[in-house]
Design a protein around this motif. Structure first.
Motif, PDB file in Angstrom:
ATOM      1  N   PHE A   4       0.840  -1.131  -0.001  1.00 35.27           N
ATOM      2  CA  PHE A   4      -0.176   0.130   0.086  1.00 35.27           C
ATOM      3  C   PHE A   4       0.671   1.148   0.180  1.00 35.27           C
ATOM      4  CE2 PHE A   4      -3.132  -2.899   2.425  1.00 35.27           C
ATOM      5  CZ  PHE A   4      -3.478  -3.349   1.208  1.00 35.27           C
ATOM      6  N   VAL A  35     -10.492   1.963   7.873  1.00 34.53           N
ATOM      7  CA  VAL A  35      -9.871   0.708   7.525  1.00 34.53           C
ATOM      8  C   VAL A  35     -10.950  -0.396   7.870  1.00 34.53           C
ATOM      9  CG1 VAL A  35      -8.491  -1.351   8.138  1.00 34.53           C
ATOM     10  CG2 VAL A  35      -7.453   1.189   8.153  1.00 34.53           C
ATOM     11  N   VAL A  38     -13.280  -0.974   4.446  1.00 31.66           N
ATOM     12  CA  VAL A  38     -12.949  -1.430   3.022  1.00 31.66           C
ATOM     13  C   VAL A  38     -13.153  -2.999   3.089  1.00 31.66           C
ATOM     14  CG1 VAL A  38     -10.719  -1.880   1.763  1.00 31.66           C
ATOM     15  CG2 VAL A  38     -10.958   0.033   3.151  1.00 31.66           C
ATOM     16  N   SER A 385      -1.914   6.129   2.951  1.00 28.88           N
ATOM     17  CA  SER A 385      -1.902   5.084   2.319  1.00 28.88           C
ATOM     18  C   SER A 385      -3.516   4.336   2.075  1.00 28.88           C
ATOM     19  CB  SER A 385      -1.007   4.000   2.886  1.00 28.88           C
ATOM     20  OG  SER A 385      -1.087   2.689   2.249  1.00 28.88           O
ATOM     21  N   VAL A 386      -4.090   4.465   3.213  1.00 26.93           N
ATOM     22  CA  VAL A 386      -5.350   3.942   3.242  1.00 26.93           C
ATOM     23  C   VAL A 386      -6.339   4.850   2.439  1.00 26.93           C
ATOM     24  CG1 VAL A 386      -7.476   3.598   4.833  1.00 26.93           C
ATOM     25  CG2 VAL A 386      -4.737   2.816   5.477  1.00 26.93           C
ATOM     26  N   GLN A 389      -6.238   3.937  -0.905  1.00 24.72           N
ATOM     27  CA  GLN A 389      -6.950   2.710  -1.350  1.00 24.72           C
ATOM     28  C   GLN A 389      -8.365   2.516  -1.516  1.00 24.72           C
ATOM     29  OE1 GLN A 389      -4.545   0.418  -2.225  1.00 24.72           O
ATOM     30  NE2 GLN A 389      -3.376   2.040  -1.436  1.00 24.72           N
ATOM     31  N   TYR A 419      -5.636  -8.362   1.390  1.00 22.81           N
ATOM     32  CA  TYR A 419      -5.541  -6.973   1.583  1.00 22.81           C
ATOM     33  C   TYR A 419      -5.968  -6.314   3.115  1.00 22.81           C
ATOM     34  CZ  TYR A 419     -10.639  -7.130   0.911  1.00 22.81           C
ATOM     35  OH  TYR A 419     -11.895  -7.597   1.023  1.00 22.81           O
ATOM     36  N   LYS A 420      -7.207  -7.288   3.515  1.00 25.15           N
ATOM     37  CA  LYS A 420      -7.408  -6.716   4.636  1.00 25.15           C
ATOM     38  C   LYS A 420      -6.514  -6.938   6.143  1.00 25.15           C
ATOM     39  CE  LYS A 420     -12.476  -8.394   4.594  1.00 25.15           C
ATOM     40  NZ  LYS A 420     -13.205  -6.917   5.125  1.00 25.15           N
ATOM     41  N   ASP A 422      -3.489  -6.761   5.605  1.00 22.67           N
ATOM     42  CA  ASP A 422      -2.267  -5.649   5.066  1.00 22.67           C
ATOM     43  C   ASP A 422      -2.590  -4.466   5.849  1.00 22.67           C
ATOM     44  OD1 ASP A 422      -0.721  -7.438   3.821  1.00 22.67           O
ATOM     45  OD2 ASP A 422      -1.418  -7.067   2.062  1.00 22.67           O
ATOM     46  N   LEU A 423      -4.194  -3.985   5.419  1.00 26.43           N
ATOM     47  CA  LEU A 423      -4.544  -2.697   5.894  1.00 26.43           C
ATOM     48  C   LEU A 423      -4.704  -2.618   7.459  1.00 26.43           C
ATOM     49  CD1 LEU A 423      -7.440  -2.051   3.513  1.00 26.43           C
ATOM     50  CD2 LEU A 423      -5.353  -0.652   4.028  1.00 26.43           C
ATOM     51  N   GLU A 424      -4.915  -3.799   8.117  1.00 20.96           N
ATOM     52  CA  GLU A 424      -5.099  -3.847   9.444  1.00 20.96           C
ATOM     53  C   GLU A 424      -3.713  -3.729   9.937  1.00 20.96           C
ATOM     54  OE1 GLU A 424      -7.168  -7.351  10.000  1.00 20.96           O
ATOM     55  OE2 GLU A 424      -9.044  -6.682   9.718  1.00 20.96           O
ATOM     56  N   THR A 426      -1.143  -2.162   8.872  1.00 19.50           N
ATOM     57  CA  THR A 426      -0.861  -0.695   8.391  1.00 19.50           C
ATOM     58  C   THR A 426      -1.471   0.153   9.522  1.00 19.50           C
ATOM     59  OG1 THR A 426      -0.759  -1.142   5.993  1.00 19.50           O
ATOM     60  CG2 THR A 426      -0.962   1.059   6.873  1.00 19.50           C
TER      61      THR A 426
END
Length: 944
Positions: A4, A35, A38, A385-386, A389, A419-420, A422-424, A426
């Protein structure tokens, strides 16, 4: 690749649609809340032959993204076969046993983003089609998965080999174009899967045989080594029988064994200095790093963003703004399945000792590694970054759509919903965690590459393969030995395209602020974001040649400080809000644009208004940005394409016309003379409410929007001085054919650009017929120029033509970067193709269907995102077209026949009076050009 913080590709997701009420507070929305929203819902099934299918249902548009991933890339290539994965990707488009050319039926059905790509870990193929063309798209993908080899011939191999080698030449011919090869060679030992480049070496490409490429297909392209992702107007109940119908009888292939790709640490720091035809010294600092599934990867991506990815990054603030040792900096983590490249680079400011800049670069990196980022730096990096996305959630297909996100999660991590995680991860990052990751990985020895201005001595043709020193014996070239015939199965019938849904363009609403600024809104609720464009009737046409670059430098400086905020304040506030504000100029407009989270719109608009209305133009900021611009101009003069572009407009329009400048960057002589006073005057003259228009697309209503805009812009009063105006009626020089040659020594390719002015504007009655005629001759992969110069002759990576849509007279341009030894022949071929249309070769039935029915069917694909809708609305405004223009366009296209297209080609697209600009190595091309019978002038790059 799926990460991301990388600026190279923003990877989209789906978002649970919600209408956001504007909060009263100016505080940004919490990152964790963003987050949580998403989501890409999906279902999956697997055929008995091993093909895994992912299905995401998204009914916002009547289109389906078809995304196919094969688990094979350049890291699978053995010694002597570098470039094979990418070469085969090209061959995959050359037709199958039941389809002569994949692009013809797909584009005729309305497909967009029909493409493929190869990198270290995978090869993928994408198309986004109207729902009624899904059956066709699945037939096509299955036919080349299971019925291809009988159509792979020596002739196709030879042609695509030429195309790929010209793609390599195109990259090699750019300033700093050899750095990638040297970086891989330095970081990884011979034989490591990530050492050689995906494009490969010329020798290995020359050696590829028909037997080789057939084996590559049978070894790697089985359904059990593939993932098919369908995203959009589709569900599992519909998808499963279609996939079983077309893919079910394809036998599984051999199990593909992945090469061992160990993480490598250098024994000691490496350093290399090379000369290249570059205007400024560039310093690279690179480390190898872990693969994208390593627990440290999110922290490394965030740390590199803090170092050089944010607008307020450490390198930007220290090396560019404070100490002014550099004109441009960046840092990022380029993460792949089993390894990564952790890279920082600095373009040294002219006049600065590179050793001083490098020492300071090392110190900034060392300080970040030692202490880690601050909590605020990390929050800004993660929020940006978020937000990126969320902004990318709208695309269902394409290289970075939701289908690609699901497929890459499954391919690399065994989890489509990776992707979940990764976002979490982050959102959970801490300064201490990032500090630890940086110390672990950037505390190791690095590779330093310094590229200095000078004469290039390295040859890109010898780089890119396995060789350790470039002196190994090359594999023997393809002997073109006849290969055994391939048994072809029973013919398969191509399915028809079902009726395609009509375009539904968003409703456009209008309002006006109390100070007279017109407001246009199209409400779209797919994601909780808003796109805003504040446009002024100026652009770099407001400068003309005499002041070329003034408008754009003034616009750049808007972001460098206001009367109440510094450049760092502006950058940091955007990052906290998850907003992105940009300033710039097109030919006719000067614009401040913004994407913002709906939840943070009020403070984002306040920041945007301050940038537009209250620039400071401080002496030190003007001096710094002016130096950056001078370096940018030098970079343009060193790059073949941008140099040709700089030369074209003054030659075609003449320097007296507002359109006759070298482009928005301007001239060095003008930039050097600009002062804060001159820039402030330009701002006050052109950026005023009575020359402004605000256009908004996104998740907000007009009732919510107008009060926010009134608060931000309503108090901006019209000055007493009359508004300026551009004179676009100035005569342009009489058109006549001539050639302008600009010498660029040691160029493996020549950049050719041909252009003339058209006596039309965007509202000319036959503009649509001309647009379709241009698509036939040069605008698209299937255009005549591209099919001839690229697909038939293999002389180039692309050959295209384009039309400008201006308030004043338009311009048509045909262009192609061709291998140097074919420069003269390529010009002949381009002229011949244009002359033959329509005299010897009018538009044929296939072309007519592609550019009429294909465009009509493809229109719903064209407006999936807020930015696409925003661009359509502002384009209509600039050209005086009605709000419902795109709703009317299917009927307009449907009424255009072959006669109208031929007439437009005959009237507007003939080459006899075109100016031809050639940027190339005169030692190699002069003799070729002398025999063309066209008057030739010779110019130096510094003239433009």
């Amino acid at each position: 690749m799926r990460r991301f913080f990388q600026s190279a590709a923003l990877l989209p997701f789906a978002l649970a649609t919600a209408a956001y009420a504007q909060p009263e507070t100016a505080e940004p929305a919490p990152l964790a809340e963003l987050v949580e929203q998403v989501d890409i819902p999906y279902q999956t099934f697997t055929l008995p032959n091993g093909l895994t299918v992912l299905v995401n249902t998204d009914r916002k548009s009547p289109v389906v993204g078809v995304t196919t991933y094969y688990r094979v890339g350049s890291k699978n290539e053995p010694k002597g076969k570098t470039g094979f994965a990418h070469l085969y990707e090209h061959l995959f488009f050359g037709g199958s046993e039941n389809v002569e050319n994949f692009d013809v039926p797909l584009e005729g059905a309305g497909s967009t983003s029909t493409n493929g790509s190869t990198w270290y870990d995978r090869t993928n193929y994408v198309e986004t089609v109207p729902t009624g063309a899904l059956d066709l798209a699945l037939f096509m993908e299955s036919d080349r998965m299971g019925h291809l080899l009988g159509a792979v011939t020596q002739d196709k191999l030879d042609k695509q080999r030429g195309v790929v080698q010209n793609e390599k030449r195109l990259g090699d011919n750019q300033p700093y174009g050899l750095a990638e090869y040297l970086t891989g060679d330095a970081l990884f030992p011979v034989g490591h899967p990530y050492r050689h480049s995906t494009i490969g070496s010329m020798a290995d490409l020359d050696a590829a045989t028909l037997t080789d490429v057939r084996k590559w297909f049978t070894d790697n392209y089985g359904p059990n080594n593939a993932i098919l992702a369908l995203s959009g107007d589709i569900d599992v109940a519909t998808a499963r029988p279609l996939v079983e119908k077309w893919f079910g009888d394809i036998p599984a292939g051999p199990k593909v064994v992945m090469p061992v790709s160990p993480v490598v640490t250098l024994d000691a720091p490496k350093r290399e200095v090379i000369a290249d035809q570059v205007p400024v010294t560039r310093i690279y600092k690179v480390w190898s790093g872990p693969g994208l599934n390593d627990p440290a990867s999110p922290a490394l991506a965030a740390g590199m963003s803090v170092l050089g990815g944010l607008s307020s990054s450490r390198l930007d603030n220290i090396l560019v703004r404070d100490e002014q040792l550099a004109v441009e900096v960046t840092a990022y983590a380029l993460q792949f399945e089993d390894a990564s490249f952790l890279q920082a680079q600095v373009d040294v400011k002219p006049g600065v000792d590179p050793a001083v800049a490098e020492k300071r670069l090392d110190e900034v990196i060392a300080q970040l590694v030692k202490d880690g980022p601050s909590a605020d730096e990390l929050l800004r990096a993660a929020t940006r970054s978020v937000s990126s996305q969320i902004g990318a959630l709208e695309m269902v297909g394409g290289m970075s759509g939701k289908g690609a996100t699901l497929a890459e999660g499954l391919l690399y991590s065994g989890n489509p919903a990776q992707y979940k995680a990764d976002l979490e991860a982050t959102a959970r990052l801490t300064p201490t965690g990032v500090q630890s990751a940086l110390q672990q990985w950037l505390g190791r020895p690095s590779y330093t590459l310094v590229v200095e201005p000078g004469e290039r001595t390295l040859d890109g043709a010898t780089l890119g393969g396995w060789s350790d020193d470039g002196n190994e014996v090359a594999p023997p070239p393809d002997a073109k030995t006849p290969a055994p015939a391939i048994a072809v199965g029973a013919p398969r019938k191509m399915p028809p395209v079902a009726p395609v849904a009509e375009l539904t363009f968003p409703k456009v609403q209008h309002a006006m602020l109390s100070n007279g600024i017109p407001v246009t809104l199209a409400t779209r609720t797919a994601i909780p974001k808003v796109s805003v464009s504040l446009d002024f009737d100026a652009g770099y046409a407001a400068d003309g040649s005499a002041r070329a670059g003034t408008q754009s430098l003034m616009m750049d400086l808007l972001e460098e400080g206001t009367t109440s905020r510094s450049a760092v304040d502006i950058a940091e506030e955007q990052e906290r809000l998850g907003a992105s504000i940009n300033t710039g100029t097109s030919l006719d407009k000067s614009s401040v644009t913004m994407t913002a989270l709906t939840a943070n719109l009020a403070p984002s608009l306040a920041l945007m208004a301050d940038i537009a209305r209250h620039p400071k133009f401080a002496d030190e900021d003007v001096a710094r940005v002016r130096d950056q611009r001078l370096a940018e101009i030098q970079q343009q003069q060193a790059a073949p394409t941008s140099l040709a572009q700089r030369a074209l407009r003054p030659l075609v329009y003449g320097t007296a016309h507002p359109y006759g400048s070298v482009g928005s960057a301007g001239k060095s002589s003008v930039i050097e003379a600009l002062t804060p006073g001159i820039l402030s005057q330009a701002h006050n003259t052109w950026l005023r409410p009575d020359l402004a228009r605000i256009t908004v697309v996104g998740n907000i209503t007009m009732d919510m929007l107008v009060p926010l805009l009134e608060q931000a812009f309503g108090t901006w009063q019209v000055p007493s001085a009359p508004a300026p105006a551009k004179n676009l009626d100035i005569a342009v020089p009489a058109a006549k054919q001539r050639m302008v040659v600009i010498d660029r020594p040691n160029s493996p390719q020549s950049m050719i650009m041909m252009a003339h002015v058209l006596p039309i504007t965007g509202t000319t009655p036959d503009m649509e017929s001309l647009d379709l005629a241009n698509q036939v001759i040069g605008d698209g992969f299937l255009s005549r120029l591209n099919l001839d110069l690229r697909e038939e002759k293999g002389w180039t990576y692309y050959a295209y033509s384009s039309l400008t849509e201006n308030e004043g007279p338009s311009m048509v341009t045909a262009y192609s970067p061709v291998q140097t030894d074919k420069t003269g022949d390529a010009i002949k071929a381009m002229i011949a193709n244009m002359k033959a249309f329509p005299g010897e070769k009018g538009v044929n039935e296939v072309e007519l269907q592609r550019v009429t029915d294909g465009n009509i069917r493809g229109l719903p694909n064209s407006f999936q995102t807020n930015s696409q809708v925003l661009g359509a609305i502002t384009g209509n405004q600039n050209l005086g077209r009605p709000d419902d223009y795109y709703s009317r366009l299917p009927a307009i296209y449907g009424a255009i026949d072959a006669q109208a297209i031929d007439a437009a080609a005959a009237k507007y697209l003939q080459p006899d009076n075109m100016i031809i600009v050639v940027v190339g190595d005169r030692k190699q091309i002069d003799s070729q050009l002398a025999g063309l019978g066209i008057p030739i002038e010779y110019h130096d790059a510094s003239e433009f």
